[in-house]
Design an enzyme around this catalytic site. Structure first.
Site, PDB file in Angstrom:
ATOM      1  CD  GLN A  37      -1.219  -0.281   3.586  1.00 54.51           C
ATOM      2  OE1 GLN A  37      -1.556  -1.105   4.164  1.00 54.51           O
ATOM      3  NE2 GLN A  37      -1.538   0.909   4.429  1.00 54.51           N
ATOM      4  CB  CYS A  83      -4.284  -1.446   5.650  1.00 54.87           C
ATOM      5  SG  CYS A  83      -5.305  -0.587   6.997  1.00 54.87           S
ATOM      6  CG  HIS A 109      -2.831  -2.494   9.635  1.00 55.98           C
ATOM      7  ND1 HIS A 109      -2.691  -1.825   8.394  1.00 55.98           N
ATOM      8  CD2 HIS A 109      -1.843  -3.419   9.268  1.00 55.98           C
ATOM      9  CE1 HIS A 109      -2.062  -2.319   7.478  1.00 55.98           C
ATOM     10  NE2 HIS A 109      -1.856  -3.297   7.864  1.00 55.98           N
ATOM     11  CG  ASN A 131       0.911  -6.169   7.042  1.00 58.56           C
ATOM     12  OD1 ASN A 131      -0.074  -5.471   6.426  1.00 58.56           O
ATOM     13  ND2 ASN A 131       1.859  -5.921   8.014  1.00 58.56           N
TER      14      ASN A 131
END
Length: 446
Positions: free
Chosen positions: A64, A70, A367, A388
């Protein structure tokens, strides 16, 4: 009577510090290396080995960059995982995050204007107006907000709308856009309170403002295409495919095909004001006016984790939201309560319950990521595999290990297909939601 610090107090504090045998050794370690490095517990590496009994096949980790997308990356990743398996797409295939980013900014501007007009008769120092003006829009969001965007605008592959400087580095456009939105708020409030403008006059002014927002976003991100060609080569056979002249909504229906109503938000909020097996929404939070409502079902942690495991066992990854900065080592990709031992370093008790941490502002969701695996030992989860969106240079090629006790403490939200809910949970999820205040921690944007 006010409590003042006296010179004698400081003298005793100094004496206590000097009488500790290890004070100056710890002082040297912390001043040289910083609090986190000095308190790092290397046993956390041993305890969080990156191997899992349930481990879904996923592609390359996305990045990102310098943006707060996110929640968007995580949601689109859950969709691309299934696409990659179904169509044998290459590991680096991604759906366009920039496309969703454009329309999210555009819709958030209109949502902000809507809330400005709803609160126009309140004073500027009222808490609601102050909350609105503190940050008219930002990069963050929640699952239901992405669903609202997809239902209205569809989805496209990243090749149809790639990243731009501003999607990768959003601070500049965010600052200017928030400047414009506050400027417009002054005008709209004046039209209501001083000019007593009609609804038609307010609508006309709002349309002009949105036209200006559209132009700003098109300059920043590029104007989204209305039609595109989907071209790709299969991963194994290297076969070329082209599907021409698709709209984003056609692409979503044909290649993803999810019924987004099937996917619901489950939260884990053990605070006294939120009963379990009840649903909640947040006042003034959303992006698409008239779009999908944010709705959370609050469940105990054992039910919360059981649902995540069920979905993973059936080969579906799980969108989740957490407080990622707490006790996380980014380079090693470890999220565990024993990663840093601040209590031992400072010789004091710094622990708080999950409920107290939420109520007192110590923790909240910040997040969103994706659960792609879990390690089950004797029927119980011990650690979880996390995809992630910070690129492949952190963690294990971008994947993190989350300990089960870290999930207990800092995981707040998952998205689950309703087919995995029990009858009791399904009935609870169908309830009309209780409305929470705009600043409630469960309204925090990932």
């Amino acid at each position: 009577m006010a409590f003042k610090i006296k010179k004698d107090d400081i003298k005793r504090f100094r004496a206590d510090y000097d009488n500790r045998r290890d004070s100056h050794v710890i002082e040297n370690a912390v001043t040289k290396n910083g609090v986190r490095n000095a308190s790092f517990n290397w046993h956390a590496i041993q305890d969080n080995d990156p191997h899992f009994s349930i481990d879904l096949k996923t592609g390359d980790v996305a990045d990102q960059k310098q943006s707060g997308r996110c929640w968007m990356f995580a949601a689109l990743n859950t969709m691309r995982h299934e696409m990659q398996q179904k169509y044998n797409l290459p590991d680096d295939f991604e759906l366009s995050q920039s496309y969703q980013f454009f329309w999210d900014k555009f819709e958030k501007a209109n949502y902000f204007y809507e809330n400005v007009l709803k609160t126009a008769h309140k004073a500027t120092d009222s808490r609601k107006v102050a909350w609105l003006m503190a940050e008219p829009q930002n990069d963050g969001g929640q699952w239901d907000m992405l669903c609202a965007l997809i239902e209205k605008y569809g989805v496209m592959p990243k090749s149809a709308m790639p990243e731009s400087f501003n999607s990768n580095n959003s601070r500049g456009i965010d600052s200017v856009l928030n400047n414009k939105l506050r400027h417009d708020a002054v005008i709209l409030r004046k039209m209501v309170n001083e000019d007593h403008a009609s609804q038609d006059e307010l609508d006309a002014k709002r349309t002009t403002m949105l036209n200006e927002v559209y132009r700003m976003l098109a300059y920043a991100f590029g104007e989204p295409s209305t039609h595109f060609d989907f071209e790709y080569r299969t991963k194994k056979a290297n076969e070329f495919h082209r599907d021409a002249n698709l709209t984003p909504r056609e692409f979503f229906k044909k290649y993803i095909g999810w019924n987004l109503d099937d996917y619901v938000s489950i939260i884990q909020a053990p605070t006294a004001d939120k009963k379990y097996h009840k649903t909640y929404t947040i006042d003034m939070l959303g992006n698409v006016v008239g779009g999908r409502q944010i709705k959370h079902l609050n469940l105990p942690m054992d039910e919360f984790k059981d649902l995540a495991i069920k979905q993973l066992k059936h080969g579906e990854s799980v969108w989740f939201g957490s407080d990622v900065v707490k006790y996380s080592e980014t380079k090693l990709g470890i999220m565990a309560l024993n990663t840093y031992d601040y209590n031992a370093l400072f010789d004091m008790d710094l622990d708080m319950t999950k409920a107290d941490a939420l109520d007192y502002g110590q923790s909240m969701m910040d997040h969103a990521m994706v659960l792609t695996g879990v390690d089950i030992v004797d029927g119980k989860p011990t650690k979880w595999k996390v995809e992630n969106s910070w690129g492949n240079k952190v963690g294990h090629k971008g994947y993190f290990v989350m300990s089960d006790d870290w999930m207990d403490k800092y995981c707040y939200q998952i998205v689950i297909n309703k087919k995995y809910l029990s009858d009791k949970q399904r009935q609870a999820q169908a309830q009309e939601p209780i409305v929470l205040k705009p600043w409630d921690p469960m309204g925090t944007l990932a």
